[in-house]
Write a protein that holds these residues in place. Structure first.
Motif, PDB file in Angstrom:
ATOM      1  N   GLY A  48     -10.685  78.009  79.594  1.00  0.00           N
ATOM      2  CA  GLY A  48      -9.731  77.067  79.008  1.00  0.00           C
ATOM      3  C   GLY A  48      -8.502  76.940  79.886  1.00  0.00           C
ATOM      4  N   GLU A  49      -7.443  76.433  79.253  1.00  0.00           N
ATOM      5  CA  GLU A  49      -6.252  76.071  80.014  1.00  0.00           C
ATOM      6  C   GLU A  49      -5.219  77.215  79.970  1.00  0.00           C
ATOM      7  N   ALA A  50      -4.700  77.471  78.792  1.00  0.00           N
ATOM      8  CA  ALA A  50      -3.659  78.493  78.598  1.00  0.00           C
ATOM      9  C   ALA A  50      -3.624  78.833  77.119  1.00  0.00           C
ATOM     10  N   PRO A  51      -3.132  80.018  76.771  1.00  0.00           N
ATOM     11  CA  PRO A  51      -3.081  80.374  75.356  1.00  0.00           C
ATOM     12  C   PRO A  51      -2.161  79.442  74.569  1.00  0.00           C
ATOM     13  N   GLY A  52      -2.502  79.201  73.308  1.00  0.00           N
ATOM     14  CA  GLY A  52      -1.612  78.507  72.380  1.00  0.00           C
ATOM     15  C   GLY A  52      -0.865  79.551  71.557  1.00  0.00           C
ATOM     16  N   GLU A  55      -3.049  82.347  69.916  1.00  0.00           N
ATOM     17  CA  GLU A  55      -3.622  83.201  70.952  1.00  0.00           C
ATOM     18  C   GLU A  55      -2.567  84.169  71.480  1.00  0.00           C
ATOM     19  N   PRO A  61      -8.247  84.876  73.191  1.00  0.00           N
ATOM     20  CA  PRO A  61      -8.401  83.461  73.539  1.00  0.00           C
ATOM     21  C   PRO A  61      -9.060  82.673  72.404  1.00  0.00           C
ATOM     22  N   PHE A  62      -8.712  81.423  72.305  1.00  0.00           N
ATOM     23  CA  PHE A  62      -9.356  80.483  71.367  1.00  0.00           C
ATOM     24  C   PHE A  62      -9.573  81.078  69.972  1.00  0.00           C
ATOM     25  N   SER A  66      -8.145  75.185  68.084  1.00  0.00           N
ATOM     26  CA  SER A  66      -9.132  74.880  69.135  1.00  0.00           C
ATOM     27  C   SER A  66     -10.283  75.875  69.097  1.00  0.00           C
ATOM     28  N   ASN A  88      -8.940  81.893  80.190  1.00  0.00           N
ATOM     29  CA  ASN A  88      -8.137  80.715  80.550  1.00  0.00           C
ATOM     30  C   ASN A  88      -7.685  80.867  81.998  1.00  0.00           C
ATOM     31  N   HIS A 172     -11.902  69.607  76.536  1.00  0.00           N
ATOM     32  CA  HIS A 172     -11.245  70.701  75.818  1.00  0.00           C
ATOM     33  C   HIS A 172     -11.509  70.520  74.313  1.00  0.00           C
TER      34      HIS A 172
HETATM   35  N1  URA Z   1      -6.363  76.324  74.359  1.00  0.00           N
HETATM   36  C1  URA Z   1      -6.759  76.899  75.506  1.00  0.00           C
HETATM   37  O1  URA Z   1      -6.928  76.237  76.524  1.00  0.00           O
HETATM   38  N2  URA Z   1      -6.989  78.210  75.501  1.00  0.00           N
HETATM   39  C2  URA Z   1      -6.862  78.978  74.422  1.00  0.00           C
HETATM   40  O2  URA Z   1      -7.094  80.180  74.511  1.00  0.00           O
HETATM   41  C3  URA Z   1      -6.458  78.338  73.231  1.00  0.00           C
HETATM   42  C4  URA Z   1      -6.207  77.029  73.220  1.00  0.00           C
END
Ligand code: URA
Length: 197
Positions: A48-52, A55, A61-62, A66, A88, A172
């Protein structure tokens, strides 16, 4: 060192990281870096991209909105979450969930590169345009980069340090959140992954 130890070492390094401005949020907001979780011998690695927010609060993660979509997509393709590895590119939460900056991708990217070399998956499923661009560039597929609307669900062949690897750009999961929970197109793409399990 075995895979579990090598992955633990990455976690320690990320936890000890001072280089990124995103680390400063950790103490201020009582949040954690999110390094990755799942099988250390996974055949598929999701990036993925980055933690929200959720997270960063849990270090997993996730695990927020999402994540619920990701779980639904995995289940629809009959892939068990515990059989894959999920991570991520950027390991700390960007403020207000803004897009990761090139400088942040430069800092955290090498940790992802090492995670790939340790887990040695047969397939990398990128979630969203940032991980798609990072992975395709790193695996010499720059010339084939295009908007994600053109590449989602396609399988690209590349060479990892440990052997051949397939790269599958996916939308995503948050895309479905913005489209009123419609996951049909995403489910179709996820079925492509079944061949790697
Ligand atoms: N979106 C992401 O890209 N990664 C996560 O871990 C959570 C949301």
């Amino acid at each position: 060192m075995d895979r579990t130890e090598l992955l633990r070492k990455i976690k320690e390094e990320v936890v000890g990281l001072k280089e990124s401005p995103l680390c400063q949020e950790r103490v201020k907001n009582k949040v954690f870096p999110v390094v990755g979780e799942g099988s250390h011998t996974a055949k598929i690695m999701f990036i993925g991209e980055a933690p929200g927010k959720n997270e960063a609060e849990t270090g997993r993660p996730f695990c927020g909105a999402s994540g619920r979509i990701l779980d639904e997509l995995l289940a629809s393709a009959e892939i068990k979450r515990e059989d894959v590895y999920i991570t991520n590119i950027v390991k700390d939460r960007p403020p207000f969930n803004r897009d990761p900056l090139p400088e942040e991708i430069r800092i955290y990217g090498p940790f992802l590169d090492r995670q790939i070399d340790i887990v040695q998956p047969k397939a990398l499923a990128t979630l969203g345009r940032f991980s798609m661009a990072y992975i395709m560039q790193n695996f010499g597929l720059d010339k084939q980069l295009a908007p994600i609307s053109k590449l989602h669900g396609k399988v690209f062949e590349a060479q990892a340090s440990y052997g051949p690897i397939k790269i599958i750009p996916l939308y995503h999961p948050a895309v479905a959140v913005y489209h009123g929970g419609n996951t049909e197109n995403l489910k179709k793409d996820f079925r492509v992954l079944q061949q790697f399990i």
